[in-house]
Design an enzyme around this catalytic site. Structure first.
Site, PDB file in Angstrom:
ATOM      1  N   ARG A  43       1.016  -1.235   0.189  1.00 20.69           N
ATOM      2  CA  ARG A  43       0.116  -0.096   0.009  1.00 20.69           C
ATOM      3  C   ARG A  43       0.766   0.631   0.377  1.00 20.69           C
ATOM      4  NH1 ARG A  43      -5.278  -0.557   2.641  1.00 20.69           N
ATOM      5  NH2 ARG A  43      -5.498  -2.734   2.537  1.00 20.69           N
ATOM      6  N   LYS A 180     -20.877 -14.491   4.531  1.00 23.67           N
ATOM      7  CA  LYS A 180     -22.524 -14.671   5.332  1.00 23.67           C
ATOM      8  C   LYS A 180     -23.116 -14.113   4.769  1.00 23.67           C
ATOM      9  CE  LYS A 180     -21.869 -13.707  10.135  1.00 23.67           C
ATOM     10  NZ  LYS A 180     -21.306 -12.468  10.032  1.00 23.67           N
ATOM     11  N   GLY A 333     -10.775  -8.194  -0.202  1.00 26.87           N
ATOM     12  CA  GLY A 333     -10.772  -8.883   1.022  1.00 26.87           C
ATOM     13  C   GLY A 333     -10.038 -10.197   0.941  1.00 26.87           C
ATOM     14  N   GLY A 356     -15.134  -3.714   1.578  1.00 22.76           N
ATOM     15  CA  GLY A 356     -15.982  -3.686   1.921  1.00 22.76           C
ATOM     16  C   GLY A 356     -15.992  -2.072   0.354  1.00 22.76           C
TER      17      GLY A 356
HETATM   18  P1  AMP Z   1     -16.809 -12.500   3.302  1.00 18.60           P
HETATM   19  O1  AMP Z   1     -15.437 -12.375   5.124  1.00 18.60           O
HETATM   20  O2  AMP Z   1     -17.825 -12.924   3.998  1.00 18.60           O
HETATM   21  O3  AMP Z   1     -16.140 -12.870   2.230  1.00 18.60           O
HETATM   22  O4  AMP Z   1     -16.705 -14.594   4.085  1.00 18.60           O
HETATM   23  C1  AMP Z   1     -14.818 -15.095   3.791  1.00 18.60           C
HETATM   24  C2  AMP Z   1     -15.181 -16.307   4.765  1.00 18.60           C
HETATM   25  O5  AMP Z   1     -16.071 -17.316   4.257  1.00 18.60           O
HETATM   26  C3  AMP Z   1     -13.944 -17.028   5.301  1.00 18.60           C
HETATM   27  O6  AMP Z   1     -12.943 -16.836   6.270  1.00 18.60           O
HETATM   28  C4  AMP Z   1     -14.493 -17.929   4.940  1.00 18.60           C
HETATM   29  O7  AMP Z   1     -14.077 -19.783   5.751  1.00 18.60           O
HETATM   30  C5  AMP Z   1     -16.023 -18.314   4.827  1.00 18.60           C
HETATM   31  N1  AMP Z   1     -16.176 -19.905   4.524  1.00 18.60           N
HETATM   32  C6  AMP Z   1     -16.628 -19.256   3.299  1.00 18.60           C
HETATM   33  N2  AMP Z   1     -16.997 -20.743   2.496  1.00 18.60           N
HETATM   34  C7  AMP Z   1     -18.066 -21.311   4.101  1.00 18.60           C
HETATM   35  C8  AMP Z   1     -18.282 -22.023   4.647  1.00 18.60           C
HETATM   36  N3  AMP Z   1     -19.631 -23.531   3.492  1.00 18.60           N
HETATM   37  N4  AMP Z   1     -19.159 -22.116   5.662  1.00 18.60           N
HETATM   38  C9  AMP Z   1     -18.597 -21.859   6.779  1.00 18.60           C
HETATM   39  N5  AMP Z   1     -17.609 -21.013   6.442  1.00 18.60           N
HETATM   40  C10 AMP Z   1     -17.662 -20.415   5.371  1.00 18.60           C
END
Ligand code: AMP
Length: 379
Positions: A43, A180, A333, A356
Site C-alpha cells: 500500500r 454470510k 478482501g 468493503g
Molecule cells: P466473507 O468475509 O463474507 O467474504 O467470508 C469469508 C469467509 O467465509 C472465509 O473466512 C471462509 O472461511 C468463510 N466461508 C466460506 N465458505 C464457508 C462455508 N461453507 N461455511 C463456513 N464458512 C465459510
C-alpha cells in the site's frame, strides 16, 4: 470515462504549497527484533508515484492514514511509527501524520477535527478508495475547505468498477462467495441485473440451496433471506453448487485444520453434516462457465479456504479466473488473500484494494467519500 473529479495535474506548479494526501496505509505489521515493522509495504509503494510527482512540482507532501482500530484513543500499538519508518526509506521528505483514529473526531466525522487536518494546507488529495465508503472526517471535511482532487489509484478503482457496471464485455460472469448471505445479497441483486451469469458459492450458497428445496444439514443458513434467494434463482441467471465438501457438524475446521477427511455430497446434505466447500463437480462447472467469459468479477471464497482440506473449490475458481483471457476484477478482501495463496495475483487484470468499499461501490454506484470529492471545492 469517469467525470466530475478534479486531478492534481490541474493545479500546475506547487512551489511552496503543502498538499495533504489521505492514504490507506493500514499495513500488516509484526514484531522484528523487539520493534514493530511493516511486513507488507504494497500500500505504501502504490502511493509513491503520486508523492514523487507532487514533490517534483515543488510541494511538501503530508500524508494521513488510519491504522487499526484504536477507537478514538491514543494506543501505542497503533502508532504509525513503523509505517513512518518504512515510508521514510521509500520516499524521504513525506510527512506522515499520527493515526487519524487516535482522535474520536475522525470516525465521528467531526467538522472541527476535519478542519484541523487542513490548517496550513493548500490542497487535498483523496488516494484512499478503500476508506471512501466511510463518512469519516479526513474523507468528508477537507474537500469542503480546500481545493481537492482524486488520486490516481482511487481514480483507477472507480474507472474499473464503473466500466464493469456500465459497459462490460460479454459474457459477463460474476462470482460471489463468502460466509454470510446477508452481507452479499445486495450485490447479488445488482449483479443479476448486469451480469449474464452470477455464480454463488461459499457459505452463502446454502440459503440458495435451501430455497430450491434441498436439505443443507447444519450448513450456514439465513432463514430471513430464503424468499429473496428463491426470487433470485427464478431469474435463471444464478448458478449455485450442486455438490459440496462436507464434514460432520461437530468437526472442527479452520487454519489449524482437523483430522477428519471431508466427504463429497451431491444435492441434499444430510442432518449432522455441514457444507464447507463446493464439491468437485461444481468446481468443474464453475471453471467452465468462467472460461467462456469476457468479463469476470470475483468477490469471496467458495469455501473455508483457510483450511487446506476445504480449499480445492476456491483454488479451482481462482485458477480458472487467472487462466481466463477475460478482463478479471477481483473485489478485495478474502478473494485477494486466496489469489495470493496460489500466487496468482499477477495473473488477473485488476485487484481492488477496497474490500468493503468495492462491494459498496458495486452495490450503490457511489461512495460518500467520492461524492464529497465531486461536490467539494475541486480545482
Ligand atoms: P466473507 O468475509 O463474507 O467474504 O467470508 C469469508 C469467509 O467465509 C472465509 O473466512 C471462509 O472461511 C468463510 N466461508 C466460506 N465458505 C464457508 C462455508 N461453507 N461455511 C463456513 N464458512 C465459510
Amino acid at each position: 470515462m469517469v467525470t466530475g473529479y478534479s486531478t492534481p495535474e490541474e493545479w500546475g506548479s506547487l512551489e511552496g504549497k503543502r498538499v495533504l494526501v489521505r492514504v490507506d496505509f493500514n499495513c500488516p505489521v509484526a514484531e522484528v527484533d523487539g520493534q514493530l515493522e511493516v511486513t507488507d509495504d504494497f500500500r505504501i509503494r502504490a502511493s509513491l508515484p503520486l508523492f514523487r510527482e507532487l514533490q517534483a512540482r515543488g510541494a511538501t507532501v503530508v500524508a494521513a492514514t488510519h491504522f487499526g482500530r484504536p477507537r478514538g484513543e491514543v494506543v501505542e500499538e497503533f502508532s504509525v511509527a513503523p509505517i513512518r519508518r518504512r515510508l521514510d526509506e521509500l520516499c524521504p521528505g513525506v510527512q506522515l501524520l499520527e493515526n487519524l483514529r487516535f482522535s474520536p473526531g475522525e470516525e465521528a466525522n467531526d467538522p472541527a477535527f476535519g478542519a484541523s487536518l487542513v490548517e496550513g494546507i493548500d490542497y487535498y488529495v483523496n488516494e484512499a478508495f478503500s476508506a471512501s465508503h466511510r463518512a469519516h472526517a479526513s474523507i468528508m471535511i477537507p474537500p469542503t475547505l480546500v481545493p481537492s482532487a482524486a488520486g490516481p489509484n482511487l481514480l483507477r478503482e472507480v474507472t474499473t468498477l464503473e466500466s464493469i457496471l456500465t459497459n462490460p464485455a460479454r459474457p459477463f460472469v460474476a462470482i460471489v462467495g463468502g460466509a454470510k448471505v446477508k452481507d452479499k445479497l445486495g450485490i447479488v441483486k445488482v449483479l443479476v441485473e448486469r451480469a449474464d451469469t452470477v455464480i454463488v458459492g461459499g457459505g452463502m450458497a446454502y440459503t440458495f440451496a435451501a430455497a430450491e428445496g434441498r436439505t443443507i444439514g447444519s450448513s450456514l443458513f439465513d432463514p430471513d433471506r430464503l424468499e429473496e434467494c428463491g426470487r433470485l434463482l427464478e431469474t435463471g441467471r444464478v448458478e449455485i453448487p450442486s455438490d459440496a465438501l462436507t464434514l460432520p457438524s461437530e468437526a472442527s475446521f479452520g487454519p489449524a485444520s482437523g483430522d477428519e477427511v471431508p466427504e463429497v455430497v451431491t444435492e441434499n446434505i444430510p442432518d449432522g453434516t455441514q457444507g464447507l466447500d463446493i464439491g468437485p463437480a461444481s468446481a468443474q462447472r464453475f471453471a467452465e462457465i468462467i472460461s467462456g467469459a469476457a468479463t469476470v468479477l470475483w468477490n469471496g471464497p467458495m469455501g473455508v479456504f483457510e483450511d487446506e482440506r476445504l480449499r480445492a473449490g476456491t483454488e479451482t475458481v481462482a485458477r480458472a479466473v487467472a487462466a481466463s483471457p477475460a478482463v478479471s476484477v477481483i473485489g478485495g478482501g478474502d478473494s485477494v488473500a486466496a489469489l495470493q495463496m496460489f500466487h496468482l495475483e499477477d495473473e488477473v487484470s485488476f485487484v481492488s484494494t477496497g474490500g468493503g468499499a468495492s462491494l459498496e461501490f458495486l452495490e450503490y454506484g457511489d461512495l460518500p467519500g467520492l461524492r464529497a470529492l465531486r461536490e467539494g471545492r475541486g480545482a
